[in-house]
Design a protein around this motif. Structure first.
Motif, PDB file in Angstrom:
ATOM      1  N   ALA A  94      61.477  -5.737  48.150  1.00 25.84           N
ATOM      2  CA  ALA A  94      61.648  -7.174  47.958  1.00 25.84           C
ATOM      3  C   ALA A  94      61.374  -7.473  46.496  1.00 25.84           C
ATOM      4  O   ALA A  94      60.597  -6.763  45.861  1.00 25.84           O
ATOM      5  N   ALA A  95      62.021  -8.479  45.932  1.00 21.90           N
ATOM      6  CA  ALA A  95      61.878  -8.735  44.495  1.00 21.90           C
ATOM      7  C   ALA A  95      61.789 -10.220  44.203  1.00 21.90           C
ATOM      8  O   ALA A  95      62.224 -11.061  44.988  1.00 21.90           O
ATOM      9  N   ARG A  96      61.192 -10.509  43.061  1.00 20.84           N
ATOM     10  CA  ARG A  96      61.140 -11.891  42.571  1.00 20.84           C
ATOM     11  C   ARG A  96      61.524 -11.864  41.098  1.00 20.84           C
ATOM     12  O   ARG A  96      61.230 -10.907  40.388  1.00 20.84           O
ATOM     13  N   SER A  97      62.116 -12.950  40.679  1.00 22.89           N
ATOM     14  CA  SER A  97      62.507 -13.030  39.281  1.00 22.89           C
ATOM     15  C   SER A  97      61.394 -13.740  38.499  1.00 22.89           C
ATOM     16  O   SER A  97      60.861 -14.749  38.953  1.00 22.89           O
ATOM     17  N   VAL A  98      61.016 -13.178  37.366  1.00 26.51           N
ATOM     18  CA  VAL A  98      59.987 -13.811  36.513  1.00 26.51           C
ATOM     19  C   VAL A  98      60.475 -13.785  35.062  1.00 26.51           C
ATOM     20  O   VAL A  98      61.520 -13.194  34.768  1.00 26.51           O
ATOM     21  N   ARG A  99      59.716 -14.422  34.182  1.00 27.00           N
ATOM     22  CA  ARG A  99      60.041 -14.309  32.746  1.00 27.00           C
ATOM     23  C   ARG A  99      58.840 -13.688  32.052  1.00 27.00           C
ATOM     24  O   ARG A  99      57.708 -14.138  32.213  1.00 27.00           O
ATOM     25  N   VAL A 100      59.100 -12.623  31.304  1.00 28.17           N
ATOM     26  CA  VAL A 100      58.039 -11.964  30.559  1.00 28.17           C
ATOM     27  C   VAL A 100      58.480 -11.847  29.110  1.00 28.17           C
ATOM     28  O   VAL A 100      59.581 -11.354  28.848  1.00 28.17           O
ATOM     29  N   ASN A 101      57.610 -12.330  28.199  1.00 29.81           N
ATOM     30  CA  ASN A 101      57.914 -12.189  26.787  1.00 29.81           C
ATOM     31  C   ASN A 101      59.246 -12.862  26.445  1.00 29.81           C
ATOM     32  O   ASN A 101      59.993 -12.391  25.609  1.00 29.81           O
ATOM     33  N   GLY A 102      59.518 -13.960  27.132  1.00 29.59           N
ATOM     34  CA  GLY A 102      60.726 -14.714  26.831  1.00 29.59           C
ATOM     35  C   GLY A 102      62.001 -14.112  27.407  1.00 29.59           C
ATOM     36  O   GLY A 102      63.098 -14.572  27.098  1.00 29.59           O
ATOM     37  N   GLU A 103      61.901 -13.077  28.218  1.00 30.06           N
ATOM     38  CA  GLU A 103      63.086 -12.431  28.775  1.00 30.06           C
ATOM     39  C   GLU A 103      62.988 -12.394  30.303  1.00 30.06           C
ATOM     40  O   GLU A 103      61.895 -12.364  30.856  1.00 30.06           O
ATOM     41  N   PRO A 104      64.149 -12.338  30.973  1.00 29.04           N
ATOM     42  CA  PRO A 104      64.095 -12.217  32.431  1.00 29.04           C
ATOM     43  C   PRO A 104      63.533 -10.847  32.810  1.00 29.04           C
ATOM     44  O   PRO A 104      63.823  -9.862  32.140  1.00 29.04           O
ATOM     45  N   ALA A 105      62.688 -10.833  33.836  1.00 26.05           N
ATOM     46  CA  ALA A 105      62.125  -9.575  34.301  1.00 26.05           C
ATOM     47  C   ALA A 105      62.101  -9.600  35.828  1.00 26.05           C
ATOM     48  O   ALA A 105      62.272 -10.667  36.432  1.00 26.05           O
ATOM     49  N   VAL A 106      61.927  -8.431  36.401  1.00 26.62           N
ATOM     50  CA  VAL A 106      61.947  -8.344  37.856  1.00 26.62           C
ATOM     51  C   VAL A 106      60.623  -7.807  38.371  1.00 26.62           C
ATOM     52  O   VAL A 106      60.153  -6.758  37.942  1.00 26.62           O
ATOM     53  N   LEU A 107      60.024  -8.600  39.276  1.00 31.07           N
ATOM     54  CA  LEU A 107      58.790  -8.174  39.929  1.00 31.07           C
ATOM     55  C   LEU A 107      59.205  -7.666  41.303  1.00 31.07           C
ATOM     56  O   LEU A 107      59.917  -8.362  42.025  1.00 31.07           O
ATOM     57  N   LEU A 108      58.835  -6.447  41.652  1.00 36.69           N
ATOM     58  CA  LEU A 108      59.303  -5.937  42.939  1.00 36.69           C
ATOM     59  C   LEU A 108      58.206  -5.197  43.681  1.00 36.69           C
ATOM     60  O   LEU A 108      57.238  -4.719  43.076  1.00 36.69           O
ATOM     61  N   THR A 109      58.400  -5.164  44.976  1.00 36.48           N
ATOM     62  CA  THR A 109      57.448  -4.431  45.802  1.00 36.48           C
ATOM     63  C   THR A 109      58.239  -3.491  46.694  1.00 36.48           C
ATOM     64  O   THR A 109      59.346  -3.819  47.137  1.00 36.48           O
ATOM     65  N   VAL A 110      57.670  -2.324  46.912  1.00 34.47           N
ATOM     66  CA  VAL A 110      58.396  -1.307  47.664  1.00 34.47           C
ATOM     67  C   VAL A 110      57.538  -0.857  48.840  1.00 34.47           C
ATOM     68  O   VAL A 110      56.342  -0.620  48.688  1.00 34.47           O
ATOM     69  N   ASN A 111      58.136  -0.771  49.996  1.00 31.75           N
ATOM     70  CA  ASN A 111      57.443  -0.226  51.160  1.00 31.75           C
ATOM     71  C   ASN A 111      58.105   1.099  51.518  1.00 31.75           C
ATOM     72  O   ASN A 111      59.229   1.142  51.974  1.00 31.75           O
ATOM     73  N   GLY A 112      57.401   2.167  51.263  1.00 29.63           N
ATOM     74  CA  GLY A 112      58.018   3.472  51.400  1.00 29.63           C
ATOM     75  C   GLY A 112      57.665   4.227  52.669  1.00 29.63           C
ATOM     76  O   GLY A 112      57.731   5.438  52.696  1.00 29.63           O
TER      77      GLY A 112
END
Ligand SMILES: [Fe+2]
Lengths: 133, 506
Positions: free
Chosen positions: B93-111
């Motif tokens: 599952a993922a969420r969109s965030v902004r880091v350092n003025g750029e788009p970034a992706v926060l994600l979590t993985v269930n393995g």
């Protein structure tokens, strides 16, 4: 990638120097006093040492003395000093090929001096004397 | 200002944060990650790092899945926003965030293979908390970088101001002071062009970057505004940002200092205005003092000229003697490495050395033929008389030294004090050499003028006895240099002397 050790007891100035040099693309190792700096350099050699003069425990000049003639600092040393003892100290250190910058340091000049040290002479691994370039 | 920093190396901080959130209590195989163009170094989920990337974040573009590679570019697949599966089969599952003025992706993985396809509600809840925290940390990092930039910029400015005050003290010429001031101001204010529009309307450019080449006409409005209000103004000239402020002059009029930024650069702000105002106040003060000083210098020069005219009138048959004395003394002082101020004073000493002759009766001074011993005693009073004349007005010790001692000889046989060697002030030793040279190359009632080379030989022969060797050697070098480097001037001054135009005639 160049590795720079910054030894400075004022935490804010230490952060500033660290942020600034990191921004210039260097890998910065931070030390809050001379003893920590000596241990860090001995654990893994650095290219440039940027150090304050007055630090508790082991001051900047003793730190330089301790790391001199070893391979722990490969390219050179920049000493940050107060304006008022700038003249004397600069002459003394310049005679030993050490760069001196007065505080508060000029960011541009600091990065210029560091870049010049990294570019000027390459010291062979093992800390032998620089070749005549 | 070139010193600016962006939040960097924040990647590690985010990594620590996410590991803390995943916590030892969570399922071992589930983990949070943050990747994107603004995250250095990238922080992929531990799970991916271990299973797919072989332990190295550098492997993302090569070995990472399409999902991770896309996320590293800041892209997020629509179906991953809620929950989905990665190419390797893990629930993600993922969420969109902004880091350092750029788009970034926060994600979590269930393995937990072959686990449930759906990331559980607890996982999504954790993802939302992480999103909030990442966003707050990013704001703090940006704030921190902003403060650091501000401090670094102030450090840079302090250094520039410190350098400026030190450099300016070494300059004596008003235009040069003005130019240096404007050049430093341009650097301080990150300007691409700088100059002064004088009260008379003359434009004096000090820095002219092509990108900020501006027609002085475009500055008219802001210059007029500054003149009217006598304070710093900001505005535009053409499409360049401009800041201008008053440089108050001694005569009460105002020159206007202008700094421009290239079109497209940021406009000037309140900090820039404060900086410009304080430095122009400082610069204006220095320039006014300098003008005052120049005026005093001019007045002194006029007094000196009047006195020289008086000497020449009295002792007309050595006409031009004073002027040549001043000129050659300065030339020799320069050769000896004296400062410009010392050279000036020594020139005056050279000009005035015989001012005491004003007090010698004309029938003795201009007597054709040999003088009686008594008459010579009177002549010998002229250094002392010159000293007495100048003492009340000459503020320069050097001038008095030169006048009083210019007839002392190194061997102690001179007058009035009979000083020896180094006890004779340098200025007096120089004047004595110059004076001797001028006397030898002038025609007197009792002999013809010597050619230049012959006069130089006579001086050389007397070195150590009547002539000081140090001053004489410097004089020889200075004279030869002048003859070699400025042949035309040399011809004008000394061409009338025999040997003046010929090289080394024996
Ligand atoms: Fe004389």
């Amino acid at each position: 990638m160049s590795r720079i050790l910054v030894a400075e007891d004022d935490p804010h100035i230490l952060r500033l120097i660290s942020l600034w040099l990191t921004r210039q693309g260097h890998t910065v190792v931070e030390a809050r006093n001379g003893i920590a700096a000596r241990e860090l350099a001995q654990a893994e050699p650095v290219d440039v040492l940027v150090c304050d003069v007055n630090m508790p425990g082991l001051d900047g000049l003793s730190l330089i003395e301790a790391l001199r003639s070893t391979a722990h600092v490969r390219r050179g040393v920049v000493v940050l000093t107060n304006r008022w003892d700038h003249g004397d100290l600069r002459d003394r250190l310049a005679a030993e090929g050490i760069q001196v910058l007065p505080k508060p340091f000029s960011p541009t000049r600091l990065s210029e001096v560091v870049a010049a040290l990294l570019a000027a002479v390459s010291v062979e691994p093992g800390g032998r004397e620089p070749g005549a370039t | 200002m070139s010193s600016s920093i962006a939040p960097t190396n924040g990647g590690r901080l985010f990594g620590d944060l996410l590991r803390g959130l995943s916590g030892p209590s969570g399922p071992e195989s589930r983990s949070l990650g943050l990747v994107g163009p603004g995250v250095h170094p990238p922080q992929p989920p531990e799970h991916c790092l271990r299973l797919c990337l072989g332990g190295s974040v550098d492997a993302i573009p090569r070995r990472g899945c399409a999902l991770l590679a896309g996320a590293a570019r800041g892209e997020i697949p629509a179906d991953a926003l809620r929950n989905g599966r990665c190419p390797a089969g893990c629930a993600v599952a993922a969420r969109s965030v902004r880091v350092n003025g750029e788009p970034a992706v926060l994600l979590t993985v269930n393995g937990e293979l072959p686990g449930p396809a759906v990331a559980g509600a607890d996982l999504l809840g954790q993802l939302d908390r992480a999103q909030e925290l990442v966003q707050r940390v990013d704001e703090l990092l940006a704030e921190n970088a902003g403060f650091a930039n501000e401090v670094l910029q102030n450090y840079e400015q302090l250094n520039l101001i410190f350098d400026l005050t030190r450099e300016i003290a070494q300059i004596t010429e008003s235009r040069a002071i003005e130019r240096l001031l404007m050049q430093r101001l341009a650097r301080l204010l990150v300007g691409h062009g700088a100059g002064v529009c004088s009260a008379e309307g003359e434009w004096r450019a000090a820095v002219a970057d092509e990108s900020a080449a501006v027609a002085p006409a475009a500055l008219e409005a802001i210059v007029a505004q500054v003149k009217a209000q006598r304070q710093v103004q900001v505005g535009t000239a053409g499409n360049a940002a401009v800041i201008a402020g008053p440089l108050a002059r001694l005569d009460g009029r105002v020159d206007v200092a202008c700094v421009l930024r290239a079109p497209g650069a940021a406009p000037f702000g309140a900090g820039d205005m404060l900086l410009l105002e304080s430095l122009l106040t400082f610069g204006g003060q220095i320039l006014s003092n300098n003008t005052l000083h120049e005026r005093l210098r001019q007045m002194s020069l006029e007094v000196v000229r009047a006195l020289v005219a008086a000497i020449d009138k009295k002792d007309h048959y050595t006409s031009g003697h004073s002027e040549r004395g001043g000129f050659l003394t300065r030339l020799t002082a320069q050769e000896l490495g004296c400062s410009p101020a010392e050279q000036q004073t020594m020139e005056w000493a050279g000009l005035l050395h015989d001012v005491g002759k004003i007090g010698v009766p004309e029938e003795i001074l201009c007597k054709p033929g040999k003088l009686t011993p008594e008459e010579f005693e009177v002549i010998k009073q002229h250094p002392r008389m010159g000293y007495e004349i100048l003492r009340p007005i000459a503020s320069f010790e050097l001038v008095l030294d030169g006048v009083l001692y210019h007839h002392e000889y190194p061997d102690g046989t001179g007058y009035p004090a009979g000083l020896r060697g180094d006890a004779i002030p340098l200025v007096a030793r120089i004047i004595h050499v110059v004076d001797t040279f001028d006397a030898l190359t002038s025609t007197r009632s009792y002999r013809q003028a010597y050619p230049i080379e012959r006069a130089l030989e006579v001086i050389r022969a007397e070195m150590g006895t009547r002539i000081d060797p140090e001053a004489a050697e410097a004089f020889f070098r200075a004279f030869e240099r002048y003859r070699r480097e400025q042949p035309e001037d040399f011809h004008v001054r000394f061409g009338a002397l025999r040997g003046g135009t010929v090289e080394a005639s024996p």
